[in-house]
Design a protein around this motif. Structure first.
Motif, mmCIF file in Angstrom:
data_model
loop_
_atom_site.group_PDB
_atom_site.id
_atom_site.type_symbol
_atom_site.label_atom_id
_atom_site.label_comp_id
_atom_site.label_asym_id
_atom_site.label_seq_id
_atom_site.Cartn_x
_atom_site.Cartn_y
_atom_site.Cartn_z
ATOM 1 N N PHE A 76 0.830 -1.210 0.000
ATOM 2 C CA PHE A 76 0.000 0.000 0.000
ATOM 3 C C PHE A 76 0.862 1.256 0.000
ATOM 4 C CE2 PHE A 76 -2.177 3.432 2.262
ATOM 5 C CZ PHE A 76 -3.313 3.560 1.485
ATOM 6 N N PHE A 77 1.808 1.336 0.917
ATOM 7 C CA PHE A 77 2.585 2.571 1.045
ATOM 8 C C PHE A 77 3.592 2.742 -0.092
ATOM 9 C CE2 PHE A 77 1.065 2.198 5.483
ATOM 10 C CZ PHE A 77 0.419 3.424 5.549
ATOM 11 N N ASP A 78 4.055 1.640 -0.682
ATOM 12 C CA ASP A 78 4.873 1.756 -1.896
ATOM 13 C C ASP A 78 4.036 2.360 -3.029
ATOM 14 O OD1 ASP A 78 7.099 0.743 -0.659
ATOM 15 O OD2 ASP A 78 6.994 -1.240 -1.598
ATOM 16 N N SER A 79 2.774 1.980 -3.092
ATOM 17 C CA SER A 79 1.876 2.533 -4.118
ATOM 18 C C SER A 79 1.636 4.017 -3.880
ATOM 19 C CB SER A 79 0.540 1.789 -4.122
ATOM 20 O OG SER A 79 0.695 0.466 -4.535
ATOM 21 N N VAL A 80 1.479 4.400 -2.614
ATOM 22 C CA VAL A 80 1.301 5.820 -2.295
ATOM 23 C C VAL A 80 2.509 6.615 -2.796
ATOM 24 C CG1 VAL A 80 1.129 7.505 -0.432
ATOM 25 C CG2 VAL A 80 -0.212 5.406 -0.324
ATOM 26 N N ASP A 81 3.719 6.102 -2.553
ATOM 27 C CA ASP A 81 4.930 6.782 -3.021
ATOM 28 C C ASP A 81 4.937 6.885 -4.550
ATOM 29 O OD1 ASP A 81 5.818 7.056 -0.412
ATOM 30 O OD2 ASP A 81 7.127 5.294 -0.495
ATOM 31 N N ASP A 84 2.486 9.499 -5.633
ATOM 32 C CA ASP A 84 3.049 10.828 -5.385
ATOM 33 C C ASP A 84 3.952 11.247 -6.540
ATOM 34 O OD1 ASP A 84 1.857 11.346 -2.916
ATOM 35 O OD2 ASP A 84 3.480 10.423 -1.780
ATOM 36 N N ALA A 85 4.736 10.302 -7.027
ATOM 37 C CA ALA A 85 5.714 10.608 -8.065
ATOM 38 C C ALA A 85 5.069 10.739 -9.447
ATOM 39 C CB ALA A 85 6.797 9.524 -8.097
ATOM 40 N N ASP A 86 4.055 9.915 -9.706
ATOM 41 C CA ASP A 86 3.460 9.892 -11.050
ATOM 42 C C ASP A 86 1.970 9.550 -10.950
ATOM 43 O OD1 ASP A 86 3.160 9.898 -13.783
ATOM 44 O OD2 ASP A 86 3.953 7.861 -14.056
ATOM 45 N N PRO A 87 1.134 10.508 -10.577
ATOM 46 C CA PRO A 87 -0.293 10.214 -10.392
ATOM 47 C C PRO A 87 -1.018 10.016 -11.722
ATOM 48 C CG PRO A 87 0.145 12.549 -10.034
ATOM 49 C CD PRO A 87 1.477 11.892 -10.223
ATOM 50 N N PRO A 88 -1.727 8.900 -11.892
ATOM 51 C CA PRO A 88 -2.473 8.678 -13.133
ATOM 52 C C PRO A 88 -3.767 9.485 -13.143
ATOM 53 C CG PRO A 88 -2.849 6.873 -11.623
ATOM 54 C CD PRO A 88 -1.846 7.771 -10.960
#
Length: 210
Positions: A76-81, A84-88
Motif C-alpha cells: 500500500f505505502f509503496d503505491s502511495v509513493d 506521489d511521483a506519477d499520479p495517473p
C-alpha cells in the motif's frame, strides 16, 4: 416526538439534542459515537492509523489473505509513493447521470479514498484486492468504487453540516496526536490539518462554550 439517528460526527448533534430537548425525543440510535467534550480532530490520526493497522494485520493473520496478498502494508505505502511521483488520470463515471469526470489519483487522494472505504463494511473484504490492483497499475476497481461513492455519498452527505459541527465543536488548531503513525500517514494528516484550519476560517461559525 422525534426518532433520532446519528452516525459518527452526527452523534455529536444527537447528544446535544438529547441534553437540551429530552422532552421532544421518542428514541435515539447512536452509531459510532463521538463523546461530547472529546477531541475528534486531534485524535483522528490515531483513529485512522489504527484502522489501517487492523486492515493490514487482519490480512496478515488470515492464511488465505496473506497468501494472496502478502506484505499488504508495504504494498500500500509503496503505491502511495508511486502515486506521489506519477499520479495517473482516471475516468470516473457518475452512475446516475453517465457523466464522466477526470480524477488524478495522487498519494493523498489514495489515502483519503482508502480511509473512506474503511467505513464500508461490505467493501473491507475486497480492499486487499484493490490495494494489490493499484500496485499493479490496475485502477478498475478503485475507479468503480469512486463512482459508487459519487452516487451514495455525494448526494447524501451534507458537507456544510459537517463543517459546522467540526468547526464549532472542536479546536482544529490543536496539536494532532501523531505518535507512532505510519510515516506517510503522518505527512498526510499534517497537510489535512492545514486544510481544516483554512476551511474553518472561511466557514466562520461561532465556537461552542464548554
Amino acid at each position: 416526538a422525534y426518532n433520532i439517528y446519528g452516525a459518527s460526527y452526527g452523534t455529536i448533534l444527537a447528544q446535544h439534542v438529547m441534553r437540551d430537548y429530552p422532552e421532544n425525543i421518542r428514541s435515539v440510535i447512536l452509531d459510532s459515537g463521538v463523546p461530547l467534550g472529546g477531541d475528534l480532530v486531534a485524535a483522528k490520526p490515531q483513529t485512522i492509523n489504527r484502522a489501517f493497522q487492523l486492515l493490514f494485520e487482519g490480512c496478515e493473520s488470515d492464511p488465505a489473505c496473506n497468501n494472496a496478498y502478502p506484505n499488504l502494508d508495504q504494498v500500500f505505502f509503496d503505491s502511495v509513493d508511486q502515486l506521489d511521483a506519477d499520479p495517473p488520470l482516471l475516468n470516473i463515471t457518475d452512475p446516475a447521470t453517465g457523466d464522466v469526470y477526470d480524477m488524478q489519483l495522487t498519494g493523498d487522494r489514495y489515502i483519503s479514498l482508502t480511509t473512506l472505504l474503511l467505513y464500508e463494511t461490505q467493501i473491507i473484504p475486497v480492499l486487499p484486492q484493490i490495494v494489490v490492483g493499484v500496485a499493479a497499475g490496475d485502477y478498475s476497481l478503485i475507479s468503480l468504487v469512486q463512482s459508487q461513492i459519487i452516487q451514495s455519498l455525494g448526494r447524501n452527505l451534507s458537507q456544510g453540516m459537517s463543517w459546522t459541527i467540526t468547526c464549532s465543536e472542536f479546536d482544529v488548531t490543536a496539536p494532532l496526536e501523531m505518535d507512532d503513525l505510519y510515516p506517510r500517514l503522518a505527512g498526510y494528516f499534517a497537510s489535512q490539518s492545514i486544510l481544516d484550519d483554512l476551511v474553518c476560517d472561511v466557514w466562520d461559525v461561532t465556537p461552542l462554550e464548554d
